[in-house]
Write an enzyme that holds these catalytic residues in place. Sequence first.
Site, mmCIF file in Angstrom:
data_model
loop_
_atom_site.group_PDB
_atom_site.id
_atom_site.type_symbol
_atom_site.label_atom_id
_atom_site.label_comp_id
_atom_site.label_asym_id
_atom_site.label_seq_id
_atom_site.Cartn_x
_atom_site.Cartn_y
_atom_site.Cartn_z
ATOM 1 N N LYS A 53 35.170 -14.701 -23.854
ATOM 2 C CA LYS A 53 35.903 -14.203 -25.107
ATOM 3 C C LYS A 53 36.597 -12.879 -24.718
ATOM 4 C CE LYS A 53 33.203 -17.256 -27.950
ATOM 5 N NZ LYS A 53 32.124 -17.468 -28.732
ATOM 6 N N GLN A 97 27.054 -14.779 -31.535
ATOM 7 C CA GLN A 97 27.019 -15.981 -30.659
ATOM 8 C C GLN A 97 25.955 -16.785 -31.015
ATOM 9 O OE1 GLN A 97 29.506 -16.869 -28.690
ATOM 10 N NE2 GLN A 97 28.163 -18.547 -27.652
ATOM 11 N N ASP A 120 34.609 -17.182 -36.899
ATOM 12 C CA ASP A 120 34.056 -18.483 -36.662
ATOM 13 C C ASP A 120 34.130 -19.350 -37.738
ATOM 14 O OD1 ASP A 120 32.747 -18.615 -34.268
ATOM 15 O OD2 ASP A 120 30.916 -17.531 -34.771
HETATM 16 N N1 GUN Z 1 27.920 -21.461 -29.653
HETATM 17 C C1 GUN Z 1 28.655 -22.080 -29.152
HETATM 18 N N2 GUN Z 1 29.823 -22.373 -29.974
HETATM 19 C C2 GUN Z 1 29.976 -21.303 -30.726
HETATM 20 C C3 GUN Z 1 31.096 -20.804 -31.627
HETATM 21 O O1 GUN Z 1 32.035 -21.438 -31.536
HETATM 22 N N3 GUN Z 1 30.645 -19.794 -32.350
HETATM 23 C C4 GUN Z 1 29.475 -19.078 -32.130
HETATM 24 N N4 GUN Z 1 29.391 -17.880 -33.050
HETATM 25 N N5 GUN Z 1 28.565 -19.386 -31.394
HETATM 26 C C5 GUN Z 1 28.744 -20.398 -30.677
#
Ligand code: GUN
Length: 295
Positions: A53, A97, A120
């Site tokens: 990211k 996350q 998100d």
């Molecule tokens: N863990 C796995 N996929 C995601 C996601 O799309 N967002 C977040 N915050 N954590 C994740």
Amino acid sequence: MAELLKGKEVREKILAQVEKDVQRAKKTQGVVPGLKVLLVGDDPASEVYVRNKARACERIGFHSEIEHLPSSVSQEKVLQQIDDCNQDDSIHGLLVQLPLPDHINEDRIIQSIHPLKDVDGFHPENVGRLCIGTPRFVPCTALGIIEILKYHDIEIEGKDVVILGRSNLVGKPLLNLLIQKRPYANATVTLCHSRTRNLAEKCRQADILVAAIGKPEFVDGSMVKEDSVIIDVGINRVEDSSREKGYRLVGDVKFADIEEKVQAITPVPGGVGPMTIASLMMNTWQAFKLQTGLE
Ligand code: GUN
């Protein structure tokens, strides 16, 4: 032979567009979007996702920050960090996350993120908006699946879609996206889960089958309809001593078993995976526009 629905090409196209928009904002207004990621603990897969990211941010000219907190950190401390980001004008998107350590209440954390910074799309306000058909931020994987289908000209309207998995991250938001009354939606959706009866039979009805259950190679050739489209969301590590890392990645679908039978399928890796990053960049750009009033 099935068409391979690769996500990398779609991701590149989306990132190039966002990069152009960012450059323009930087030149004309002197400001750039900022994304902050909070990572708690040391889950190896999460560390890879977060790194990717940050890389994408760097590439398209976003400001990005990663705050890595130990797994022993208190919930109060995480909430404090979130509050600081909520107040910070240089941060337009904030993501915590998942998964979080057991002593931290995921709902409490998600609800403390400012809804306008919730890139998100997990905050109840954003979930509610998606449900009533006025989406603001759509969860990244669900949005990425629509984008990959759009890019490859796969019709969704009127199709029977079966989703395996009822998670808040993928299954539920995808259901809500697909049933909307608008282009690239208008599908008839069946959402299956661990208590679904006659699962294989339901899967065989699907024009588009989405597997998002986190079970390695769960879907086999007997569960899919001829000429259907298969979206494999799974990214599972399975032990493989022949690999340098000691594992390999497989999806929720037995790829070799079904690729001859279906019209199109997303590979793992390289299918849905790259799309989640593209969606996150789109959402962060949108958050930036919403907060700054800029186009
Ligand atoms: N863990 C796995 N996929 C995601 C996601 O799309 N967002 C977040 N915050 N954590 C994740």
